[in-house]
Design a protein around this motif. Structure first.
Motif, PDB file in Angstrom:
ATOM      1  N   PHE A   7      14.783  27.617 -55.319  1.00  0.00           N
ATOM      2  CA  PHE A   7      14.078  28.336 -54.270  1.00  0.00           C
ATOM      3  C   PHE A   7      14.876  28.230 -52.975  1.00  0.00           C
ATOM      4  O   PHE A   7      15.619  27.271 -52.767  1.00  0.00           O
ATOM      5  CB  PHE A   7      12.694  27.708 -54.040  1.00  0.00           C
ATOM      6  CG  PHE A   7      11.672  28.102 -55.055  1.00  0.00           C
ATOM      7  CD1 PHE A   7      11.033  29.331 -54.976  1.00  0.00           C
ATOM      8  CD2 PHE A   7      11.337  27.233 -56.081  1.00  0.00           C
ATOM      9  CE1 PHE A   7      10.077  29.682 -55.915  1.00  0.00           C
ATOM     10  CE2 PHE A   7      10.380  27.578 -57.018  1.00  0.00           C
ATOM     11  CZ  PHE A   7       9.744  28.812 -56.936  1.00  0.00           C
TER      12      PHE A   7
ATOM     13  N   VAL B  98       8.467  42.842 -54.302  1.00  0.00           N
ATOM     14  CA  VAL B  98       8.605  41.510 -54.877  1.00  0.00           C
ATOM     15  C   VAL B  98       7.241  41.041 -55.376  1.00  0.00           C
ATOM     16  O   VAL B  98       6.249  41.149 -54.671  1.00  0.00           O
ATOM     17  CB  VAL B  98       9.156  40.509 -53.837  1.00  0.00           C
ATOM     18  CG1 VAL B  98       9.310  39.129 -54.460  1.00  0.00           C
ATOM     19  CG2 VAL B  98      10.477  40.991 -53.280  1.00  0.00           C
ATOM     20  N   GLY B  99       7.204  40.531 -56.598  1.00  0.00           N
ATOM     21  CA  GLY B  99       5.974  39.940 -57.111  1.00  0.00           C
ATOM     22  C   GLY B  99       5.089  40.875 -57.900  1.00  0.00           C
ATOM     23  O   GLY B  99       3.917  40.591 -58.087  1.00  0.00           O
TER      24      GLY B  99
ATOM     25  N   MET C  17      13.513  33.072 -50.465  1.00  0.00           N
ATOM     26  CA  MET C  17      12.557  33.051 -51.566  1.00  0.00           C
ATOM     27  C   MET C  17      11.859  31.691 -51.553  1.00  0.00           C
ATOM     28  O   MET C  17      12.380  30.692 -52.038  1.00  0.00           O
ATOM     29  CB  MET C  17      13.262  33.266 -52.909  1.00  0.00           C
ATOM     30  CG  MET C  17      14.032  34.573 -53.031  1.00  0.00           C
ATOM     31  SD  MET C  17      13.065  36.077 -52.845  1.00  0.00           S
ATOM     32  CE  MET C  17      11.952  35.987 -54.227  1.00  0.00           C
ATOM     33  N   ASP C  18      10.681  31.673 -50.965  1.00  0.00           N
ATOM     34  CA  ASP C  18       9.919  30.445 -50.746  1.00  0.00           C
ATOM     35  C   ASP C  18       8.468  30.903 -50.616  1.00  0.00           C
ATOM     36  O   ASP C  18       8.184  31.837 -49.857  1.00  0.00           O
ATOM     37  CB  ASP C  18      10.463  29.785 -49.461  1.00  0.00           C
ATOM     38  CG  ASP C  18       9.538  28.727 -48.867  1.00  0.00           C
ATOM     39  OD1 ASP C  18       8.569  28.329 -49.521  1.00  0.00           O
ATOM     40  OD2 ASP C  18       9.805  28.302 -47.719  1.00  0.00           O
ATOM     41  N   TYR C  19       7.580  30.293 -51.390  1.00  0.00           N
ATOM     42  CA  TYR C  19       6.180  30.753 -51.409  1.00  0.00           C
ATOM     43  C   TYR C  19       5.618  30.919 -49.996  1.00  0.00           C
ATOM     44  O   TYR C  19       5.030  31.948 -49.648  1.00  0.00           O
ATOM     45  CB  TYR C  19       5.290  29.751 -52.167  1.00  0.00           C
ATOM     46  CG  TYR C  19       5.502  29.707 -53.663  1.00  0.00           C
ATOM     47  CD1 TYR C  19       5.153  30.792 -54.463  1.00  0.00           C
ATOM     48  CD2 TYR C  19       6.014  28.575 -54.282  1.00  0.00           C
ATOM     49  CE1 TYR C  19       5.326  30.738 -55.841  1.00  0.00           C
ATOM     50  CE2 TYR C  19       6.194  28.514 -55.653  1.00  0.00           C
ATOM     51  CZ  TYR C  19       5.846  29.598 -56.437  1.00  0.00           C
ATOM     52  OH  TYR C  19       6.016  29.540 -57.792  1.00  0.00           O
TER      53      TYR C  19
ATOM     54  N   VAL D 184       5.952  35.789 -53.263  1.00  0.00           N
ATOM     55  CA  VAL D 184       7.039  35.577 -54.213  1.00  0.00           C
ATOM     56  C   VAL D 184       6.561  35.934 -55.619  1.00  0.00           C
ATOM     57  O   VAL D 184       7.291  36.499 -56.415  1.00  0.00           O
ATOM     58  CB  VAL D 184       7.506  34.104 -54.180  1.00  0.00           C
ATOM     59  CG1 VAL D 184       8.447  33.809 -55.336  1.00  0.00           C
ATOM     60  CG2 VAL D 184       8.175  33.795 -52.852  1.00  0.00           C
TER      61      VAL D 184
ATOM     62  N   PHE E 222       7.313  33.654 -47.686  1.00  0.00           N
ATOM     63  CA  PHE E 222       6.866  34.991 -48.069  1.00  0.00           C
ATOM     64  C   PHE E 222       5.438  35.231 -47.597  1.00  0.00           C
ATOM     65  O   PHE E 222       5.119  36.294 -47.067  1.00  0.00           O
ATOM     66  CB  PHE E 222       6.980  35.186 -49.588  1.00  0.00           C
ATOM     67  CG  PHE E 222       8.222  35.934 -49.978  1.00  0.00           C
ATOM     68  CD1 PHE E 222       9.468  35.394 -49.723  1.00  0.00           C
ATOM     69  CD2 PHE E 222       8.148  37.186 -50.584  1.00  0.00           C
ATOM     70  CE1 PHE E 222      10.630  36.082 -50.060  1.00  0.00           C
ATOM     71  CE2 PHE E 222       9.297  37.894 -50.923  1.00  0.00           C
ATOM     72  CZ  PHE E 222      10.537  37.337 -50.668  1.00  0.00           C
TER      73      PHE E 222
ATOM     74  N   SER F 252       8.333  24.613 -52.091  1.00  0.00           N
ATOM     75  CA  SER F 252       8.755  25.368 -53.276  1.00  0.00           C
ATOM     76  C   SER F 252       9.885  24.588 -53.933  1.00  0.00           C
ATOM     77  O   SER F 252      11.039  24.687 -53.522  1.00  0.00           O
ATOM     78  CB  SER F 252       9.232  26.765 -52.879  1.00  0.00           C
ATOM     79  OG  SER F 252       8.218  27.446 -52.170  1.00  0.00           O
TER      80      SER F 252
ATOM     81  N   PHE G 228      14.409  34.376 -61.105  1.00  0.00           N
ATOM     82  CA  PHE G 228      14.270  35.681 -60.462  1.00  0.00           C
ATOM     83  C   PHE G 228      14.694  36.769 -61.430  1.00  0.00           C
ATOM     84  O   PHE G 228      15.578  36.575 -62.271  1.00  0.00           O
ATOM     85  CB  PHE G 228      15.105  35.734 -59.184  1.00  0.00           C
ATOM     86  CG  PHE G 228      14.669  34.715 -58.168  1.00  0.00           C
ATOM     87  CD1 PHE G 228      13.486  34.872 -57.464  1.00  0.00           C
ATOM     88  CD2 PHE G 228      15.434  33.579 -57.951  1.00  0.00           C
ATOM     89  CE1 PHE G 228      13.069  33.909 -56.548  1.00  0.00           C
ATOM     90  CE2 PHE G 228      15.024  32.615 -57.038  1.00  0.00           C
ATOM     91  CZ  PHE G 228      13.840  32.773 -56.340  1.00  0.00           C
TER      92      PHE G 228
ATOM     93  N   GLY H 288       8.568  36.086 -59.068  1.00  0.00           N
ATOM     94  CA  GLY H 288       9.988  36.284 -58.831  1.00  0.00           C
ATOM     95  C   GLY H 288      10.557  37.592 -59.355  1.00  0.00           C
ATOM     96  O   GLY H 288      11.762  37.742 -59.468  1.00  0.00           O
TER      97      GLY H 288
ATOM     98  N   GLN I  96      13.513  28.894 -59.585  1.00  0.00           N
ATOM     99  CA  GLN I  96      12.691  30.036 -59.960  1.00  0.00           C
ATOM    100  C   GLN I  96      13.579  30.984 -60.760  1.00  0.00           C
ATOM    101  O   GLN I  96      14.783  31.107 -60.491  1.00  0.00           O
ATOM    102  CB  GLN I  96      12.130  30.725 -58.707  1.00  0.00           C
ATOM    103  CG  GLN I  96      11.426  32.054 -58.951  1.00  0.00           C
ATOM    104  CD  GLN I  96      10.122  31.920 -59.735  1.00  0.00           C
ATOM    105  OE1 GLN I  96      10.128  31.502 -60.887  1.00  0.00           O
ATOM    106  NE2 GLN I  96       9.017  32.287 -59.128  1.00  0.00           N
TER     107      GLN I  96
END
Lengths: 159, 534
Positions: free
Chosen positions: B355, B381-382, B398-400, B410, B403, B333, B339, B413, B337
């Motif tokens: 991230f 989230v998302g 927060m990392d693809y 994610v 998560f 990631s 957020f 964000g 991002q």
């Protein structure tokens, strides 16, 4: 609706179609144009559009009914859209919607008997940090509690 | 006194929703000396809106949140010279909320006049496009790939790889489509970027078009965003007049025409193939993939489809180089991002940072916890298709991939915070109800599964054969996950299952008249009744 217009509905629809000549996939822009012109998308426009765009009436009908925005009948003088997205739910949107329903005596999607107010739900107005959010006649309002909603509706009604 | 003082009052629709227009009018009429009012985008500190800024010798001094009735007092206190007042926040760039961020995509948002060409260029605009035009399309694709930029719309697919596919596809007509159908609750960054820095999106689309060999582009904006629609259309007209769009862009051999198209209230049109159908003037029915849109997209032509923030990140990637972007973030990631802190949050708004930041840091340090002051209980989230995360898991980075490993996503964000009055069975029901309302209807697991899902949750809440119905709901979720055509039906089980897993006590039977969860938590009156019929 036709007061002040000498043109027939068909001609007005054709003028909107012509205004979008040359655009790719122009049915949605045309339908937005029709809704802006008439306030709703009457069934009577279906055969006109089918003929103008050389597609079937079923195709036109299918598109109109797929999208929430296109109304089958005119809205009330004031249109109130209450956001029911999760972010607004987290700050009391369901309570606000229930209040609006009680106050107006209508369910979501209905118009009050005198044609004054149409109540709609909407899933997200992009104002998720300042909810509950409400749109009144296209104008966005944030942090709307029950009292503020009453005030906004009264103000819209007075206009 | 001959030089007018510049006063900034945001034009962002969130700021307008809490009175920015009225404040701007009050400042204009009450100022006792010449002023220049700039309607900028929002800085993203939405709890401070309307945030008024005054340009002074030491920098931009902020005041907020300002109500129209505060304006006279502010002027009397010498606001136009940065004078003291209880609403005075100090230098906006020095506020902890701003200093703690790493603003790349949002670098200009809130700073500039969104429709000023001079502002745009003075703040680094066009540098990325100029650098791209000096390279071959393949080199631009390579640079974007090397940056690690992934699709910000939710799926996180590497942007450069998508562009490469379109570049290598044969054909005289290719498209770039920007997905601005930001329908997920808890997200507003696309809207804020379009309202606050529209030229940045145009520049990103131009770079994408050059890289992929496309000559025509569409921005599909949801109808719920009238301000974003107006701003983008105005920006496109201005860009045309500047020869940033049209033929022979900036003296190159590149041609590109760009159009805004307006959605019509269908959430599913945020799914890329549904959006393409809608752009073609059809019902927004999801397409089966393959073929992928990169090869057979809009009108069957090779098409780049990217989200607003993905495209708006490209100018910076090209201007500063892939390494600068790649240097930020963690694991796979990369970069920053944007957020979005939303829902029941004390300080909601935009936090752009690399991230890897934890959910807890975002919610507690930036967000200041819940707006109600009660404990955080759940965080979604998302978007509506994202998992509910319990307060005990806020250390999640927060990392693809992190998560995904935790059974969450994610996404784009968007972070929606709920306090301890939330009824998670009701939220699970809503996830199914929303899917039933917004399904395009093409595949059965989504169209029928969601309706059955609402019924099963209702039976669980009513205490009918609870264990059997919980098993049935689990089964249904599995079927929807595996059998749906797109993310709508495929991910609706994510909020439902996460609610069942982390908040199982909310799914215990409640006796009629018992308005409390079994854990003895009080459930507010509005939370105990079902939502109104759609």
């Amino acid at each position: 609706m036709t007061v002040g217009h000498s043109l027939s509905i068909e001609d007005r629809v054709r003028a909107i179609v012509t205004a979008h000549d040359g655009e790719r996939g122009r049915l949605l822009p045309i339908l937005h144009g029709i809704q802006a012109e008439f306030g709703y998308v009457d069934e009577a426009v279906v055969p006109v559009l089918a003929q103008e765009l050389n597609i079937s009436r079923a195709d036109v009908h299918g598109v109109i009914t797929f999208y929430h925005d296109f109304r089958k009948a005119p809205a009330g003088r004031t249109e109130v859209r209450v956001c029911r997205g999760e972010a607004c739910q987290a700050v009391g949107a369901e309570n606000l919607m229930a209040h609006a329903q009680r106050r107006l005596g209508v369910s979501t999607g209905e118009t009050t008997p005198g044609g004054d107010v149409t109540l709609e739900q909407v899933f997200c107005l992009g104002n998720c940090a300042l909810g509950p959010s409400v749109q009144v006649n296209g104008r966005l309002y944030g942090r709307v509690g029950t009292e503020r909603l009453d005030t906004l509706m009264a103000e819209a009604d007075a206009r | 006194m001959s030089t007018p003082v510049t006063v900034y009052v945001p034009r962002d629709s969130a700021a307008r929703s809490v009175g920015a227009d009225e404040v701007a009018a009050a400042v204009r009429s009450a100022a006792d000396r010449p002023i220049r009012v700039v309607r900028n985008g929002s800085r993203g500190m939405l709890w401070l809106e309307p945030l008024v800024e005054v340009a002074t010798g030491e920098g931009r001094i902020g005041y907020g949140p300002v109500r129209p009735e505060d304006v006279d007092g502010l002027l009397a206190a010498g606001m136009l010279d940065g004078g003291d007042h209880e609403l005075r926040l100090g230098l906006v760039d020095e506020l902890p909320w701003m200093r703690g961020q790493d603003r790349l995509t949002f670098a200009r948002v809130g700073v500039t006049d969104p429709l000023s060409v001079d502002d745009y260029v003075a703040h680094g605009g066009l540098a990325g496009l100029r650098r791209a035009l000096e390279r071959t399309p393949a080199e631009v694709v390579e640079e974007v790939t090397a940056s690690g930029l992934r699709g910000r719309g939710g799926a996180g697919f590497p942007a450069g790889i998508k562009w490469k596919t379109v570049l290598e596809a044969a054909g005289p007509l290719k498209f770039v489509c920007c997905n601005a159908d930001e329908g997920d609750s808890g997200t507003f960054a696309d809207r804020m970027l379009m309202e606050g820095d529209p030229f940045c999106l145009i520049e990103g689309m131009l770079i994408a078009a050059y890289a992929a060999g496309a000559t025509e582009g569409y921005i599909y904006i949801r109808s719920e965003y009238p301000d974003a629609i107006d701003t983008m259309r105005a920006a496109i007209d201005i860009a045309h007049a500047q020869n940033w769009l049209g033929e022979g862009i900036l003296g190159s051999a590149t041609n590109f025409e760009l159009f805004v198209r307006v959605g019509a209230g269908a959430y599913i049109c945020g799914e890329e193939t549904s959006m393409l159908e809608s752009l073609e003037g059809k019902r927004g029915m999801v397409r089966a993939k393959p073929p992928i849109p990169a090869l057979s997209g809009l009108f069957g032509k090779p098409t780049v489809v990217n989200n607003v923030l993905t495209l708006a990140s490209v100018p910076m990637v090209m201007a500063d180089g892939a390494d600068a972007y790649q240097a930020r973030g963690v694991e796979r990631s990369r970069g920053t991002q944007v957020f979005q802190l939303a829902g029941n949050i004390a300080r909601g708004g935009i936090v752009e940072t690399a991230f890897g930041i934890s959910l807890g840091e975002l919610i507690n340090e930036f967000g200041g916890g819940t707006g109600s002051g009660r404990p955080v209980r759940a965080v979604q989230v998302g978007g509506p298709l994202g998992a509910y995360i319990p307060a005990s898991d806020l250390d999640l980075p927060m990392d693809y991939e992190a998560f995904a490993a935790a059974g969450a996503m994610v996404g784009h964000g968007g972070i929606v915070v709920f306090d301890d009055t939330v009824d998670m069975a009701k939220q699970a029901r809503f996830a199914m109800e929303f899917c039933a309302e917004e399904s395009c209807g093409k595949c059965t697991p989504c169209r029928v599964g969601s309706v059955r899902g609402v019924e099963v949750v209702d039976r669980i809440i009513a205490g009918e054969d609870r264990d059997t119905n919980l098993d049935l709901l689990e089964d249904l979720c599995e079927l929807m996950t595996d059998g749906s055509l797109c993310a709508m039906g495929g991910l609706t089980p994510l909020p439902v299952r996460s609610a069942m897993r982390h908040f199982s006590e909310d799914f215990l039977a409640r006796d009629a008249g018992d308005r409390t969860g079994t854990a003895g938590r009080p459930v507010p009156e509005d939370a105990a009744s079902g939502p109104p019929a759609p």
